[in-house]
Every structure is written in structure tokens, then in C-alpha cells.
Design a protein around this motif. Structure first.
Motif, PDB file in Angstrom:
ATOM      1  N   SER A   9       0.827  -1.201   0.000  1.00 50.00           N
ATOM      2  CA  SER A   9       0.000   0.000   0.000  1.00 50.00           C
ATOM      3  C   SER A   9       0.866   1.257   0.000  1.00 50.00           C
ATOM      4  N   SER A  10       0.309   2.349  -0.460  1.00 53.25           N
ATOM      5  CA  SER A  10       1.025   3.622  -0.440  1.00 53.25           C
ATOM      6  C   SER A  10       1.323   4.051   0.996  1.00 53.25           C
ATOM      7  N   HIS A  11       0.444   3.660   1.925  1.00 53.21           N
ATOM      8  CA  HIS A  11       0.659   3.968   3.341  1.00 53.21           C
ATOM      9  C   HIS A  11       1.920   3.274   3.850  1.00 53.21           C
ATOM     10  N   ARG A  12       2.122   2.023   3.471  1.00 56.25           N
ATOM     11  CA  ARG A  12       3.318   1.278   3.907  1.00 56.25           C
ATOM     12  C   ARG A  12       4.578   1.893   3.310  1.00 56.25           C
ATOM     13  N   LEU A  13       4.499   2.348   2.081  1.00 58.35           N
ATOM     14  CA  LEU A  13       5.648   2.974   1.437  1.00 58.35           C
ATOM     15  C   LEU A  13       5.987   4.302   2.118  1.00 58.35           C
ATOM     16  N   THR A  14       4.959   5.080   2.432  1.00 54.35           N
ATOM     17  CA  THR A  14       5.166   6.353   3.129  1.00 54.35           C
ATOM     18  C   THR A  14       5.742   6.121   4.520  1.00 54.35           C
ATOM     19  N   GLU A  15       5.225   5.110   5.208  1.00 53.50           N
ATOM     20  CA  GLU A  15       5.708   4.778   6.548  1.00 53.50           C
ATOM     21  C   GLU A  15       7.193   4.410   6.523  1.00 53.50           C
ATOM     22  N   ALA A  16       7.602   3.665   5.506  1.00 51.45           N
ATOM     23  CA  ALA A  16       9.000   3.267   5.374  1.00 51.45           C
ATOM     24  C   ALA A  16       9.900   4.483   5.158  1.00 51.45           C
ATOM     25  N   ALA A  17       9.434   5.431   4.338  1.00 50.07           N
ATOM     26  CA  ALA A  17      10.209   6.648   4.094  1.00 50.07           C
ATOM     27  C   ALA A  17      10.341   7.471   5.368  1.00 50.07           C
ATOM     28  N   VAL A  18       9.259   7.560   6.139  1.00 50.57           N
ATOM     29  CA  VAL A  18       9.288   8.302   7.409  1.00 50.57           C
ATOM     30  C   VAL A  18      10.248   7.636   8.384  1.00 50.57           C
ATOM     31  N   THR A  20      12.870   5.879   7.650  1.00 53.39           N
ATOM     32  CA  THR A  20      14.233   6.154   7.191  1.00 53.39           C
ATOM     33  C   THR A  20      14.676   7.548   7.619  1.00 53.39           C
ATOM     34  N   PHE A  21      13.821   8.539   7.411  1.00 50.65           N
ATOM     35  CA  PHE A  21      14.154   9.905   7.820  1.00 50.65           C
ATOM     36  C   PHE A  21      14.317  10.015   9.338  1.00 50.65           C
ATOM     37  N   TYR A  22      13.507   9.271  10.076  1.00 50.13           N
ATOM     38  CA  TYR A  22      13.596   9.272  11.538  1.00 50.13           C
ATOM     39  C   TYR A  22      14.948   8.740  11.991  1.00 50.13           C
ATOM     40  N   MET A  23      15.342   7.591  11.475  1.00 52.04           N
ATOM     41  CA  MET A  23      16.637   7.005  11.832  1.00 52.04           C
ATOM     42  C   MET A  23      17.781   7.904  11.375  1.00 52.04           C
ATOM     43  N   LEU A  24      17.665   8.412  10.156  1.00 55.11           N
ATOM     44  CA  LEU A  24      18.715   9.256   9.593  1.00 55.11           C
ATOM     45  C   LEU A  24      18.882  10.541  10.397  1.00 55.11           C
ATOM     46  N   GLY A  25      17.765  11.188  10.724  1.00 51.89           N
ATOM     47  CA  GLY A  25      17.820  12.464  11.427  1.00 51.89           C
ATOM     48  C   GLY A  25      18.404  12.364  12.818  1.00 51.89           C
ATOM     49  N   TRP A  26      17.886  11.444  13.627  1.00 49.52           N
ATOM     50  CA  TRP A  26      18.369  11.328  15.002  1.00 49.52           C
ATOM     51  C   TRP A  26      19.792  10.780  15.074  1.00 49.52           C
ATOM     52  N   SER A  27      20.105   9.819  14.218  1.00 44.82           N
ATOM     53  CA  SER A  27      21.460   9.263  14.214  1.00 44.82           C
ATOM     54  C   SER A  27      22.481  10.316  13.802  1.00 44.82           C
ATOM     55  N   ALA A 164      23.595   2.704   5.770  1.00 42.40           N
ATOM     56  CA  ALA A 164      23.546   1.883   6.978  1.00 42.40           C
ATOM     57  C   ALA A 164      22.120   1.666   7.457  1.00 42.40           C
ATOM     58  N   THR A 165      21.241   2.655   7.240  1.00 43.20           N
ATOM     59  CA  THR A 165      19.848   2.490   7.671  1.00 43.20           C
ATOM     60  C   THR A 165      19.178   1.326   6.940  1.00 43.20           C
ATOM     61  N   ALA A 166      19.655   1.029   5.740  1.00 43.69           N
ATOM     62  CA  ALA A 166      19.084  -0.100   4.988  1.00 43.69           C
ATOM     63  C   ALA A 166      19.379  -1.416   5.707  1.00 43.69           C
ATOM     64  N   MET A 167      20.573  -1.518   6.300  1.00 37.85           N
ATOM     65  CA  MET A 167      20.944  -2.742   7.021  1.00 37.85           C
ATOM     66  C   MET A 167      20.281  -2.834   8.381  1.00 37.85           C
ATOM     67  N   ALA A 168      19.751  -1.719   8.870  1.00 38.37           N
ATOM     68  CA  ALA A 168      19.069  -1.723  10.166  1.00 38.37           C
ATOM     69  C   ALA A 168      17.822  -2.598  10.131  1.00 38.37           C
ATOM     70  N   GLY A 169      17.391  -2.968   8.937  1.00 36.15           N
ATOM     71  CA  GLY A 169      16.229  -3.840   8.805  1.00 36.15           C
ATOM     72  C   GLY A 169      16.457  -5.213   9.411  1.00 36.15           C
ATOM     73  N   THR A 170      17.720  -5.593   9.611  1.00 33.94           N
ATOM     74  CA  THR A 170      18.018  -6.900  10.212  1.00 33.94           C
ATOM     75  C   THR A 170      17.592  -6.970  11.666  1.00 33.94           C
ATOM     76  N   ILE A 171      17.382  -5.819  12.309  1.00 29.92           N
ATOM     77  CA  ILE A 171      16.882  -5.817  13.691  1.00 29.92           C
ATOM     78  C   ILE A 171      15.490  -5.171  13.726  1.00 29.92           C
ATOM     79  N   GLY A 172      14.804  -5.246  12.604  1.00 30.20           N
ATOM     80  CA  GLY A 172      13.449  -4.719  12.535  1.00 30.20           C
ATOM     81  C   GLY A 172      13.387  -3.211  12.583  1.00 30.20           C
ATOM     82  N   GLY A 173      14.427  -2.571  12.079  1.00 32.28           N
ATOM     83  CA  GLY A 173      14.481  -1.115  12.130  1.00 32.28           C
ATOM     84  C   GLY A 173      13.518  -0.425  11.193  1.00 32.28           C
ATOM     85  N   GLY A 174      13.006  -1.172  10.231  1.00 31.77           N
ATOM     86  CA  GLY A 174      12.098  -0.569   9.266  1.00 31.77           C
ATOM     87  C   GLY A 174      12.846   0.268   8.249  1.00 31.77           C
ATOM     88  N   GLY A 175      12.131   1.161   7.590  1.00 33.29           N
ATOM     89  CA  GLY A 175      12.743   2.029   6.592  1.00 33.29           C
ATOM     90  C   GLY A 175      12.673   1.456   5.197  1.00 33.29           C
TER      91      GLY A 175
END
Length: 222
Positions: A9-18, A20-27, A164-175
């Protein structure tokens, strides 16, 4: 339409982008907070530095090299107990920020060190001759002289962090990276894989373009 083409769904795609930005911004935020002081220590405490201290330089340099030598995937697992102690959990987007900070902080420290070393020694010598103390030299001479280069350093670090955020998916990081692995690669969804690659490319182009723009502005007004 998006669901018919990509299988999500477009919602799931938007959620993944958010995510990614969340992990990227705070990190990136915490990475810069750590990376700038560490980069300054590496510059100031090196041989012939303003506060030359071989012992401090050796210790900090060793720590930076040690952390940087550990592949990010291994780092994710290795510091899992620390991640749980800090974030309260080992999985999820929030938990992914801890290893991402450990990954990006020493990387940024090296980039910042290189940027600061580009400042001509004559500028610092002139500042010292005018009676400026170490703090004043850092604040009014060293950092301002290197600001354009520092912007590019942070830009490069941000792009590395995005990967690196792409690899965070191995611990359920999403994105977006997790989306590509879980819903694309594992389900043989080539269309989604292509879409996520395009999204990541657009992210990189946007980040690099902004970095180049602000760096050029700073050089122009220097």
C-alpha cells in the motif's frame, strides 16, 4: 494503483520513508554531537597540535579506528545488550538509532578531522600571536575557516549513514531498506526492489545537492 504495481500500500511505502528519515535524522544529530568534539581532539592533540598530547591522541585515535573497523552488521549484534539498555529494546526503529550512532560518530570524526586539517597553519599561528586562547582559536578561527569543508564532510557522512539504515532492517528497524529486503527481495518483487532503489538514489541526490549548495554559499561568503 501503487498497491497493484508494487504489491504494497502507499501507506506502507510512506511509513518506510518516514522511518528512514527518523533514523537518519536522530542518528546524524547525535553523530555530529559526538563527531565534532572527537574530530577536534584528534586535531588539537596530535603532534604539533595546539594542545599536543600524544597519550590522548593515541587513545582517541585507537578507539575511532577500532569502532570503524567493525562491519555495521556485526556492530548491530555486538552492541545489542547496550542497545537494549539505552533504548529499552533490541528491535525496532528506535533501537536502530543506537548502533547507527556508534557507526556514524567515528566516521564523522575522521571526516571532520580531515576538514579541520585543511585550515592553513598560518591562520592559527596568527590567531595565537594575537593572544587568542585555545577556545577562541577554535571558535573564531578554526571552525569558521573550515565550515564549507565541514558541510561537505557531514554530507558525505549522511550519505554513508543512509546506506547503513538499509541494514538496520536486520533488527526490525524498518525504513526503505527493510522494505526492499522484506517485501522485495524475499518475495521476489522486482518492481518494489526497483522502486526502493530509485527512492534511495533520489535521497542521495537530494542530500548531496543540498550539501554542495550550502558549501558553495559558505565559500562565497567567506
Amino acid at each position: 494503483m501503487v498497491e497493484n504495481w508494487l504489491g504494497i500500500s502507499s501507506h506502507r511505502l510512506t511509513e518506510a520513508a518516514v522511518q528512514t528519515f527518523y533514523m537518519l535524522g536522530w542518528s546524524l544529530f547525535f553523530g555530529v554531537l559526538i563527531g565534532i568534539p572527537v574530530g577536534l581532539i584528534l586535531v588539537l592533540c596530535r603532534k604539533d597540535g595546539l594542545c599536543s598530547s600524544p597519550a590522548v591522541y593515541f587513545a582517541v585515535n585507537g578507539i575511532v579506528n577500532t569502532v570503524r573497523s567493525v562491519p555495521f552488521v556485526i556492530l548491530l549484534v555486538f552492541i545489542a545488550p547496550l542497545t537494549r539498555a539505552i533504548a529499552g529494546t533490541r528491535i525496532g526503529t528506535k533501537a536502530a538509532i543506537v548502533p547507527l550512532v556508534f557507526y556514524i560518530a567515528p566516521y564523522l570524526a575522521r571526516l571532520i578531522e580531515s576538514s579541520l586539517l585543511e585550515v592553513k597553519a598560518g591562520v592559527l599561528e596568527a590567531a595565537s600571536a594575537m593572544g587568542a586562547d585555545t577556545f577562541q582559536i577554535i571558535r573564531y578561527f578554526l571552525l569558521p575557516e573550515a565550515k564549507a569543508s565541514l558541510v561537505l564532510a557531514v554530507t558525505t557522512g549522511t550519505i554513508g549513514l543512509l546506506g547503513a539504515t538499509a541494514m538496520a532492517g536486520t533488527i526490525g528497524g524498518g525504513g526503505v531498506g527493510d522494505l526492499a529486503l522484506t517485501y522485495g527481495y524475499q518475495r521476489f518483487n522486482n518492481e518494489l526492489m526497483l522502486a526502493t532503489v530509485v527512492i534511495l538514489i533520489l535521497f542521495v541526490q537530494l542530500i548531496q545537492s543540498l550539501g554542495n549548495y550550502f558549501s558553495k554559499k559558505l565559500r562565497t561568503h567567506a
